[in-house]
Scaffold this motif. Structure first.
Motif, short mmCIF file in Angstrom:
data_model
loop_
_atom_site.label_atom_id
_atom_site.label_comp_id
_atom_site.label_asym_id
_atom_site.label_seq_id
_atom_site.Cartn_x
_atom_site.Cartn_y
_atom_site.Cartn_z
N PRO A 104 5.36 46.00 -21.61
CA PRO A 104 5.28 46.36 -20.09
C PRO A 104 5.10 47.77 -20.24
CG PRO A 104 7.16 45.07 -20.74
CD PRO A 104 6.50 45.37 -21.99
N ASN A 105 5.62 48.68 -21.08
CA ASN A 105 5.63 50.06 -20.90
C ASN A 105 6.04 50.80 -22.12
OD1 ASN A 105 8.56 50.16 -20.70
ND2 ASN A 105 8.19 49.22 -18.53
N MET A 106 6.07 52.20 -22.25
CA MET A 106 6.32 52.53 -23.60
C MET A 106 7.74 52.69 -23.67
SD MET A 106 8.04 55.85 -24.45
CE MET A 106 8.16 56.69 -25.86
N THR A 107 8.49 52.63 -22.60
CA THR A 107 10.10 52.73 -22.86
C THR A 107 10.52 51.26 -23.45
OG1 THR A 107 10.27 54.07 -20.84
CG2 THR A 107 12.13 52.87 -21.64
N THR A 108 10.08 50.14 -22.94
CA THR A 108 10.42 49.24 -23.41
C THR A 108 10.04 48.76 -24.87
OG1 THR A 108 10.09 48.23 -21.27
CG2 THR A 108 10.20 46.37 -22.99
N ASP A 133 11.52 66.18 -25.53
CA ASP A 133 11.01 65.00 -25.19
C ASP A 133 11.41 64.49 -24.00
OD1 ASP A 133 9.61 63.14 -27.58
OD2 ASP A 133 10.10 65.21 -28.09
N HIS A 134 10.67 63.45 -23.38
CA HIS A 134 10.92 62.46 -22.20
C HIS A 134 12.11 61.70 -22.88
CE1 HIS A 134 10.36 58.98 -19.61
NE2 HIS A 134 9.54 59.70 -18.91
N ASP A 135 12.87 61.22 -21.85
CA ASP A 135 14.11 60.67 -22.13
C ASP A 135 13.65 59.22 -22.74
OD1 ASP A 135 16.96 60.56 -22.05
OD2 ASP A 135 16.99 58.98 -20.97
N SER A 185 4.41 67.71 -24.12
CA SER A 185 5.41 67.53 -23.20
C SER A 185 4.91 67.02 -21.66
CB SER A 185 6.14 68.88 -23.21
OG SER A 185 6.99 68.91 -21.99
N ASN A 186 5.48 66.02 -21.40
CA ASN A 186 5.12 65.71 -19.89
C ASN A 186 5.57 66.81 -18.79
OD1 ASN A 186 7.87 64.85 -20.26
ND2 ASN A 186 7.68 63.58 -18.29
N ALA A 187 6.36 67.52 -19.12
CA ALA A 187 7.18 68.68 -18.37
C ALA A 187 6.25 69.87 -18.07
CB ALA A 187 8.34 68.84 -18.42
N VAL A 210 6.05 58.71 -32.79
CA VAL A 210 5.50 59.62 -31.85
C VAL A 210 5.11 58.99 -30.46
CG1 VAL A 210 3.32 61.01 -31.51
CG2 VAL A 210 4.13 60.73 -33.90
N ASP A 211 5.71 59.80 -29.37
CA ASP A 211 5.42 59.25 -27.99
C ASP A 211 4.30 60.14 -27.63
OD1 ASP A 211 5.24 59.37 -25.57
OD2 ASP A 211 7.21 60.21 -25.04
N ALA A 212 3.21 59.42 -27.50
CA ALA A 212 1.82 60.07 -27.29
C ALA A 212 1.38 60.04 -25.82
CB ALA A 212 0.51 59.50 -27.92
N CYS A 233 2.10 54.66 -26.56
CA CYS A 233 1.47 55.38 -25.27
C CYS A 233 1.23 54.33 -23.94
CB CYS A 233 -0.16 55.77 -25.53
SG CYS A 233 -1.20 54.42 -26.15
N SER A 234 0.84 54.77 -23.02
CA SER A 234 0.88 54.08 -21.84
C SER A 234 -0.36 54.12 -21.02
CB SER A 234 2.10 54.55 -20.75
OG SER A 234 3.51 54.45 -21.41
N THR A 235 -1.16 52.86 -20.87
CA THR A 235 -2.31 53.05 -20.39
C THR A 235 -2.62 53.62 -18.90
OG1 THR A 235 -2.40 50.65 -19.84
CG2 THR A 235 -3.42 51.24 -21.90
N TYR A 236 -1.44 53.34 -18.08
CA TYR A 236 -1.42 53.96 -16.81
C TYR A 236 -1.62 55.55 -16.85
CZ TYR A 236 3.64 55.13 -16.60
OH TYR A 236 4.87 55.55 -16.68
N LYS A 237 -1.30 56.23 -17.65
CA LYS A 237 -1.51 57.42 -17.95
C LYS A 237 -2.95 58.02 -18.25
CE LYS A 237 3.14 58.15 -17.64
NZ LYS A 237 3.96 58.65 -16.50
N PHE A 238 -3.64 56.90 -18.86
CA PHE A 238 -5.04 57.51 -19.08
C PHE A 238 -6.31 56.57 -18.65
CE2 PHE A 238 -3.35 55.09 -22.96
CZ PHE A 238 -4.44 54.28 -23.20
C1 PLP Z 1 6.08 61.78 -22.27
C2 PLP Z 1 6.16 60.43 -21.84
N1 PLP Z 1 6.80 59.45 -22.63
C3 PLP Z 1 7.43 58.31 -22.08
C4 PLP Z 1 6.94 57.91 -20.84
C5 PLP Z 1 7.64 56.64 -20.36
O1 PLP Z 1 6.58 55.78 -20.23
P1 PLP Z 1 6.68 54.22 -19.63
O2 PLP Z 1 6.61 54.67 -18.05
O3 PLP Z 1 5.41 53.86 -20.08
O4 PLP Z 1 7.73 53.93 -20.14
C6 PLP Z 1 6.51 58.78 -19.84
C7 PLP Z 1 6.60 58.34 -18.36
O5 PLP Z 1 6.06 59.40 -17.54
C8 PLP Z 1 6.10 60.30 -20.48
O6 PLP Z 1 5.46 61.15 -19.62
#
Ligand code: PLP
Length: 436
Positions: A104-108, A133-135, A185-187, A210-212, A233-238
């Motif tokens: 469903p997403n990278m977190t899961t 890193d993102h949480d 970094s997403n920030a 690796v969180d890409a 990775c998450s396709t909704y970001k690309f």
């Molecule tokens: C760097 C980074 N890692 C992980 C995530 C989490 O991704 P997901 O929403 O697919 O769980 C995000 C979402 O913003 C992100 O920016």
């Protein structure tokens, strides 16, 4: 015959990004807000999708909507469609088809892997994370503290928000079992030296995760070259649908024990995919990878050639086309950054967090975290939003970083996140709006 190495086409062989063509692919970009064109500077939170992704999703629902592994046409078509999407993501990441896991997403997906790895860990074992890193690449690993695993953190250089690689290296010891780090970094946009991090992890026999997610819209990924054990990775970001994708080395996907249903197959990679997946979104994944490949095909100069055994162009495989796409994307994003950085520097009271010097643009993405004296990030984002400029405020779940930089209690940052469909005019608009 030796296979030519797959590299981005040399810059002189690239056509500049045809923004008219690019923007025409994305129907949502023509929206207006309060009479003004919408400027989507919120890519790090999720990008817009090209028409072909929308079509693929609705075509699937219209013609092939079924569960998998049935003995009839639409179910067989669904099976084939999923295999096709695995192949698209294998081209995207540079791996084999059976090393691609959908979720469903990278977190899961990260929780799935951390739990499985955690079954083998206990007191005396350590996991190294980073403050950048993102949480989603922190909490799934911290959950293993309940098994007695010790969590360590690599620090950052506060002045430019880069990873402190000396600190990171010093915390990798024989007790380290996993090193989990972000590609970018997403920030604050910093791109990390992931290859070195993977090597340092492997030197002590640890796995590298690796969180890409943030890097994927901005640069090409080659998991074999990185030699990472996992990459998510998450396709909704690309430019694709809301889905997560995990690469795992086949040996790990086969050996580690997922928590799964008995009825679920033990085959790799399906043993990591439980329940019914989001088939329509998976159909959209192939379309999003094909959009990028098409962008690559269009942006290599027609007279480009193969030289020195390297594929320069025209690209022939989808992976080569993807490499070309990222050549064009990176050139355009660098132009945007060159425009944005001096503009930000001129705004009174503005503080930029992250790399700001032009010679180092290759080490950052066009993701800008700023604060302006006297205004909260929420106030800025709200006022920009009223002008049709979409940005984000807060910590975007990079909470270790906002805490480390002491801005968490003051609303985090305003984040201006650019991707390849953004324009210099949009950069000018946000700069002008921030100035006033
Ligand atoms: C760097 C980074 N890692 C992980 C995530 C989490 O991704 P997901 O929403 O697919 O769980 C995000 C979402 O913003 C992100 O920016």
């Amino acid at each position: 015959m030796t296979k030519p190495s797959i590299e981005s086409a040399a810059p002189e062989l690239m056509e500049p990004l045809d923004l008219n063509w690019v923007r025409a692919q994305f129907p949502s970009l023509s929206q207006r807000v309060n009479g003004r064109p919408a400027a989507f500077l919120d890519g790090p939170g999720g990008t817009q999708v090209p028409q072909r992704v929308i079509d693929a999703i609705s075509d699937y629902l219209r013609s092939n909507n079924a569960n998998t592994c049935g003995a009839y046409a639409t179910s067989r078509n669904t099976d084939q469609m999923i295999t096709g999407a695995r192949s698209a993501m294998a081209d995207f990441l540079g791996c084999d088809v059976d090393e691609i896991v959908f979720g469903p997403n990278m977190t899961t997906l990260t929780f799935a892997i951390s739990r499985a790895i955690g079954r083998e860990l206990g007191p005396g074992d350590e996991i190294l994370l980073t403050h950048l890193d993102h949480d989603a690449n922190i909490s799934p690993w911290r959950a293993l503290e309940e098994r007695g695993v010790k969590i360590q953190f690599a620090d950052i250089h506060e002045e430019d928000c880069t990873l402190d690689m000396e600190d990171l290296a010093s915390k990798i010891t024989s007790r380290t079992k996993v090193v989990a780090a972000g590609y970018a970094s997403n920030a604050v946009g910093t791109i990390n030296d992931v290859k070195t991090i993977v090597r340092l992890a492997h030197e002590v026999g640890a796995m590298a995760y690796v969180d890409a997610v943030h890097y994927a819209p901005h640069g090409p990924i080659d998991v074999r070259e990185l030699d990472c054990d996992f990459l998510a990775c998450s396709t909704y970001k690309f430019f694709g649908p809301h889905m997560g994708v995990l690469y795992g080395k086949r040996e790990h996907l086969a050996r580690l024990q997922p928590y799964k249903l008995r009825a679920n197959t033990n085959a790799v990679p399906q043993r990591w995919e439980w329940g019914t997946l989001n088939h329509e979104c998976i159909a959209g994944i192939t379309a999003c990878v094909d959009y990028l490949a098409e962008l690559g095909r269009q942006h290599v100069a027609p007279d480009a050639v193969v030289r020195d055994g390297r594929v320069r162009a025209p690209a022939s495989t989808r992976r080569e086309m993807l490499q070309s796409a990222y050549g064009a994307i990176q050139a355009h994003e660098r132009d945007l950054m060159k425009h944005m950085l001096p503009g930000l520097a001129e705004i009174p009271g503005l503080k930029l967090y992250g790399i700001s010097d032009p010679p180092r643009l290759a080490s950052r993405c066009p993701t800008f975290a700023v604060r302006i004296e006297g205004h909260t990030p929420l106030e800025l984002a709200t006022r920009l939003g009223e002008r049709g400029i979409f940005t984000w405020d807060g910590n975007y779940y990079a909470i270790n970083l906002t805490e480390r930089l002491g801005v968490e209690q003051d609303g985090g940052f305003l984040r201006i996140g650019l991707v390849h469909y953004n324009t210099v005019e949009e950069v000018d608009r946000v700069l002008e709006a921030l100035r006033t």
